[in-house]
Design an enzyme around this catalytic site. Structure first.
Site, mmCIF file in Angstrom:
data_model
loop_
_atom_site.group_PDB
_atom_site.id
_atom_site.type_symbol
_atom_site.label_atom_id
_atom_site.label_comp_id
_atom_site.label_asym_id
_atom_site.label_seq_id
_atom_site.Cartn_x
_atom_site.Cartn_y
_atom_site.Cartn_z
ATOM 1 N N HIS A 44 0.806 -1.237 0.000
ATOM 2 C CA HIS A 44 0.000 0.000 0.000
ATOM 3 C C HIS A 44 0.835 1.282 0.000
ATOM 4 O O HIS A 44 0.498 2.250 0.683
ATOM 5 C CB HIS A 44 -0.957 -0.008 1.181
ATOM 6 C CG HIS A 44 -2.078 -0.993 1.070
ATOM 7 N ND1 HIS A 44 -2.557 -1.457 -0.135
ATOM 8 C CD2 HIS A 44 -2.833 -1.612 2.025
ATOM 9 C CE1 HIS A 44 -3.555 -2.311 0.084
ATOM 10 N NE2 HIS A 44 -3.731 -2.430 1.373
ATOM 11 N N HIS A 64 -9.553 2.648 -0.062
ATOM 12 C CA HIS A 64 -9.593 1.510 0.863
ATOM 13 C C HIS A 64 -10.718 1.651 1.894
ATOM 14 O O HIS A 64 -10.539 1.335 3.065
ATOM 15 C CB HIS A 64 -8.236 1.397 1.565
ATOM 16 C CG HIS A 64 -7.874 0.008 1.991
ATOM 17 N ND1 HIS A 64 -8.545 -0.658 2.977
ATOM 18 C CD2 HIS A 64 -6.889 -0.835 1.564
ATOM 19 C CE1 HIS A 64 -7.990 -1.851 3.167
ATOM 20 N NE2 HIS A 64 -6.986 -1.985 2.304
ATOM 21 N N SER A 65 -11.885 2.116 1.445
ATOM 22 C CA SER A 65 -13.017 2.224 2.366
ATOM 23 C C SER A 65 -13.535 0.846 2.770
ATOM 24 O O SER A 65 -13.574 -0.082 1.957
ATOM 25 C CB SER A 65 -14.158 3.015 1.723
ATOM 26 O OG SER A 65 -13.855 4.392 1.669
ATOM 27 N N GLU A 121 -11.861 -2.900 -3.246
ATOM 28 C CA GLU A 121 -10.720 -2.111 -3.711
ATOM 29 C C GLU A 121 -10.519 -2.309 -5.214
ATOM 30 O O GLU A 121 -9.791 -3.203 -5.636
ATOM 31 C CB GLU A 121 -9.463 -2.510 -2.945
ATOM 32 C CG GLU A 121 -9.580 -2.408 -1.434
ATOM 33 C CD GLU A 121 -8.484 -3.194 -0.729
ATOM 34 O OE1 GLU A 121 -7.299 -2.968 -1.041
ATOM 35 O OE2 GLU A 121 -8.823 -4.046 0.124
#
Length: 348
Positions: A105, A179-180, A313
Site C-alpha cells: 500500500h 480503501h473504504s 478495492e
C-alpha cells in the site's frame, strides 16, 4: 447542495480539514485532506434513516494509532509488491519493506499518511473536492516525480464518483485505489456477514502464504468465490477452500474481469434495505472482509473485530510488475494514468 469545512486536528504543524459534501436528498460524504480519507458516508435505509455506512474515526490521533487504511487512497501502488523491489528496463528499485519483507500500500507513509492540497467546487448537480499531491522522485523507493489528483464528486442521484489521475517525469509504476470499509447496516450495528454480494467475475488470483499472487488464475465455478449469483459474505468464513482458509476464513482476494465482462459489483444489506452498486474501469477488485481487523480499540464506539466491514478495492492486478501476463501497471514518462470508480447508494 452544500459543502462545509471543519478543523479535524493538527498533524506536523499542518491543519487537517474535514470537508462534508451534502446533496439535496441529505446524503453526505465527509473526507479529509489527510490521506484523502473518507470518514463518513451517510445514506438512508428503507425507512429514510440516515446512518454512516463506512468505518472511520473521529480524530487524527485514532487514524495515526489504529487505522488499517480506513477510507484512504493508497498508492503509489495498492497491495503487495514481492520482495519490496522491482525492475524497469533493467534497473532495480528497492522499495520500503513494510510487511514481512514485502512492500504494501505505498509504504510507511505512502499516499494514505500525507496531507494533500484540497479545493472544493460546485457545478450543475454536482459538488466535490479535488485533492492533489506531488510525490517526489524516490519517495518510498519509487522512481519519478509523480503528480497525483484525486477527485471526489457527489451528485443528487446519491452517487459518489472517485476519479484518479497521475503523471510522472520518469517511467514508474502506479496502481491506485480507495480503501473504504463498507457496512451497510449503518453505524456498525451488525457485522457484514449477512451482506449479499454479486459480481460477474469468473476468476480470482491465487495467493501464496504471504498473500502475494502466485500468477495462477483460479476459476470460481463451484467455490465460495462464485458471486455470479448473489451470495452471502459469510459463505467465505465457513468455506474449507484453501484460499478462504489462507486469508483468515473469509476473503482478501483479487477478483478479475476479462475485457468482455461487465465490471459491476452489487452489495446488499437485506435488513436495512441499503444497497451499493459499484462500477469501475479497473480490471480487478480486491474483496476484503476485514478478517484481520482486531485490536484493543473502538471504531465510533464499537469494539474492533473481524468482519466489521468489507473493502471493495477496485484496482489493477496486485504485484503486476512481477507477472508479465497480468495487465501492466507501468506508467511511461509523460503518460497520464486515469481511472474512475462510481458508487451508487440505494434503499430498497
Amino acid at each position: 447542495m452544500d459543502i462545509s469545512k471543519a478543523n479535524f486536528g493538527i498533524l506536523d504543524g499542518q491543519e487537517v480539514i474535514a470537508f462534508t459534501l451534502v446533496n439535496d436528498s441529505g446524503m453526505s460524504v465527509t473526507c479529509l485532506n489527510y490521506g484523502c480519507i473518507i470518514t463518513k458516508i451517510l445514506v438512508p435505509d428503507r425507512y429514510g434513516k440516515m446512518e454512516n455506512v463506512v468505518l472511520g474515526f473521529d480524530s487524527v490521533e485514532e487514524y495515526l494509532q489504529h487505522s488499517p487504511y480506513f477510507g484512504a487512497v493508497v498508492g503509489r501502488v495498492a497491495g503487495r509488491i514481492k520482495g519490496a523491489s522491482f525492475e524497469l528496463d533493467g534497473e532495480s528499485f528497492q522499495l520500503t519493506a513494510n510487511e514481512h519483507g514485502n512492500h504494501i500500500h505505498g509504504g510507511i507513509k505512502g499516499f494514505s499518511h500525507v496531507i494533500w492540497e484540497a479545493a472544493d467546487f460546485q457545478e450543475d448537480g454536482e459538488i466535490g473536492i479535488v485533492l492533489t499531491y506531488q510525490s517526489p522522485d524516490g519517495e518510498e523507493g519509487f522512481p519519478g516525480e509523480l503528480n497525483v489528483k484525486v477527485t471526489y464528486v457527489l451528485t443528487n442521484d446519491n452517487e459518489l464518483r472517485i476519479s484518479y489521475e497521475a503523471q510522472s517525469d520518469q517511467k514508474t509504476i502506479v496502481n491506485l485505489t480507495n480503501h473504504s470499509y463498507f457496512n451497510l447496516c449503518g453505524d456498525l450495528k451488525e457485522d457484514i456477514l449477512n451482506h449479499q454480494l454479486t459480481m460477474n467475475s469468473q476468476a480470482i488470483l491465487e495467493l501464496d502464504e504471504q498473500l502475494l499472487p502466485t500468477g495462477q488464475v483460479l476459476d470460481v465455478e463451484g467455490t465460495a468465490f462464485d458471486f455470479r449469483e448473489s451470495r452471502l459474505l459469510k459463505d467465505g468464513t465457513f468455506s474449507t477452500h484453501p484460499q478462504n482458509v489462507l486469508v483468515g476464513n473469509g476473503y482478501d482476494h483479487p477478483f478479475v474481469w476479462n475485457e468482455q465482462e461487465e465490471r459491476v459489483i452489487t452489495l446488499v444489506d437485506p435488513e436495512s434495505g441499503r444497497s451499493l452498486r459499484v462500477e469501475t474501469d479497473q480490471p480487478s477488485v480486491v474483496v476484503y472482509t476485514s478478517n484481520q481487523l482486531e485490536g484493543d480499540f473502538h471504531i465510533a464506539g464499537v469494539q474492533a473485530r473481524k468482519y466489521l466491514g468489507v473493502c471493495l478495492e477496485t484496482q489493477g492486478y496486485p504485484d503486476a510488475i512481477h507477472h508479465s501476463h497480468f495487465p501492466s501497471i507501468v506508467l511511461e514518462k509523460g503518460e497520464r494514468y486515469r481511472s474512475t470508480t462510481t458508487y451508487y447508494f440505494l434503499a430498497q
